[in-house]
Design an enzyme around this catalytic site. Structure first.
Site, PDB file in Angstrom:
ATOM      1  N   HIS A  86      24.841  16.257  52.727  1.00  0.00           N
ATOM      2  CA  HIS A  86      24.038  15.179  52.161  1.00  0.00           C
ATOM      3  C   HIS A  86      24.514  14.844  50.752  1.00  0.00           C
ATOM      4  O   HIS A  86      25.114  15.677  50.066  1.00  0.00           O
ATOM      5  CB  HIS A  86      22.569  15.570  52.153  1.00  0.00           C
ATOM      6  CG  HIS A  86      21.964  15.564  53.520  1.00  0.00           C
ATOM      7  ND1 HIS A  86      20.621  15.759  53.733  1.00  0.00           N
ATOM      8  CD2 HIS A  86      22.507  15.358  54.748  1.00  0.00           C
ATOM      9  CE1 HIS A  86      20.364  15.680  55.022  1.00  0.00           C
ATOM     10  NE2 HIS A  86      21.502  15.458  55.668  1.00  0.00           N
ATOM     11  N   GLU A  88      22.883  14.425  47.983  1.00  0.00           N
ATOM     12  CA  GLU A  88      22.293  15.266  46.935  1.00  0.00           C
ATOM     13  C   GLU A  88      22.992  16.627  46.881  1.00  0.00           C
ATOM     14  O   GLU A  88      23.288  17.132  45.799  1.00  0.00           O
ATOM     15  CB  GLU A  88      20.791  15.456  47.194  1.00  0.00           C
ATOM     16  CG  GLU A  88      20.011  14.157  47.269  1.00  0.00           C
ATOM     17  CD  GLU A  88      19.951  13.536  48.666  1.00  0.00           C
ATOM     18  OE1 GLU A  88      19.192  12.585  48.853  1.00  0.00           O
ATOM     19  OE2 GLU A  88      20.679  14.001  49.582  1.00  0.00           O
ATOM     20  N   CYS A 116      15.960  15.428  51.786  1.00  0.00           N
ATOM     21  CA  CYS A 116      15.462  16.217  52.917  1.00  0.00           C
ATOM     22  C   CYS A 116      14.991  17.571  52.396  1.00  0.00           C
ATOM     23  O   CYS A 116      15.141  17.887  51.210  1.00  0.00           O
ATOM     24  CB  CYS A 116      16.560  16.397  53.961  1.00  0.00           C
ATOM     25  SG  CYS A 116      17.862  17.541  53.440  1.00  0.00           S
ATOM     26  N   CYS A 119      17.938  19.711  50.783  1.00  0.00           N
ATOM     27  CA  CYS A 119      18.362  19.182  49.481  1.00  0.00           C
ATOM     28  C   CYS A 119      17.252  19.331  48.444  1.00  0.00           C
ATOM     29  O   CYS A 119      17.524  19.557  47.262  1.00  0.00           O
ATOM     30  CB  CYS A 119      18.810  17.735  49.610  1.00  0.00           C
ATOM     31  SG  CYS A 119      20.354  17.567  50.550  1.00  0.00           S
TER      32      CYS A 119
END
Length: 178
Positions: A86, A88, A116, A119
């Site tokens: 991801h 992040e 999410c 993260c």
């Protein structure tokens, strides 16, 4: 000097940077960009996609994303099978790779989607206390964010679109006041 001179506020400026970062995403299901900022200085950036040296998601590198696009997996489901990191997480890893201490001194995360669960845990662990975002995400744990004292601020998409349009419309023109 006469005329008006306009420039984006810091939060909108850094969200524009996150929007720019997401253009590098190689994920076929969702494009996400993230920027970590400290003292109004960008210290890391990230976008979602497969790890370096692994076939890009859009080239078939991630089977989970392919199944998601075929409607066989719901958004937010089977993330443990996804090869894409991801945005992040990539920004946080960027700090680690470069030896940048991200969260200890009031770093802020700007991301195009609320993080999410995974993260979110990473952001909390490094000390992020404020997250700016544009969109929701199905696997966000707002209770965890609240318990950790992380403030989540939704920016208005229209404001970011305004600045993106100003950038495009003003490209090649003298933007200084007359």
């Amino acid at each position: 000097m006469t005329g008006s001179f306009e420039r984006p506020p810091w939060d909108e400026y850094f969200m524009l940077q996150a929007e720019l970062a997401k253009l590098r995403s190689n994920c076929i299901t969702r494009h996400v960009g993230a920027v970590i900022v400290r003292n109004n200085r960008q210290i890391a950036t990230g976008y979602n996609g497969t790890p370096p040296g692994v076939k890009n998601c859009f080239e078939g590198g991630c089977k989970r994303c392919q199944l998601r696009m075929e409607g066989k997996i719901e958004s937010g489901a089977s993330l443990d099978r996804c090869l894409c990191s991801h945005a992040e997480a990539n920004a946080i890893m960027h700090c680690a790779i470069l030896g940048i201490e991200a969260g200890a001194k009031g770093a802020v995360l700007y991301t195009t989607f609320v993080p999410c669960l995974e993260c979110t845990k990473m952001a909390i662990t490094i000390g992020i206390k404020k997250i700016f975002c544009l969109d929701s995400y199905p696997e966000t744990d707002f209770d965890l964010l609240k318990e950790a004292g992380v403030e989540v601020i939704n920016l208005e998409k229209k404001k970011i679109q305004y600045w993106a349009k100003a950038l495009i419309d003003g490209y090649g023109k003298d933007l200084s006041p007359k």
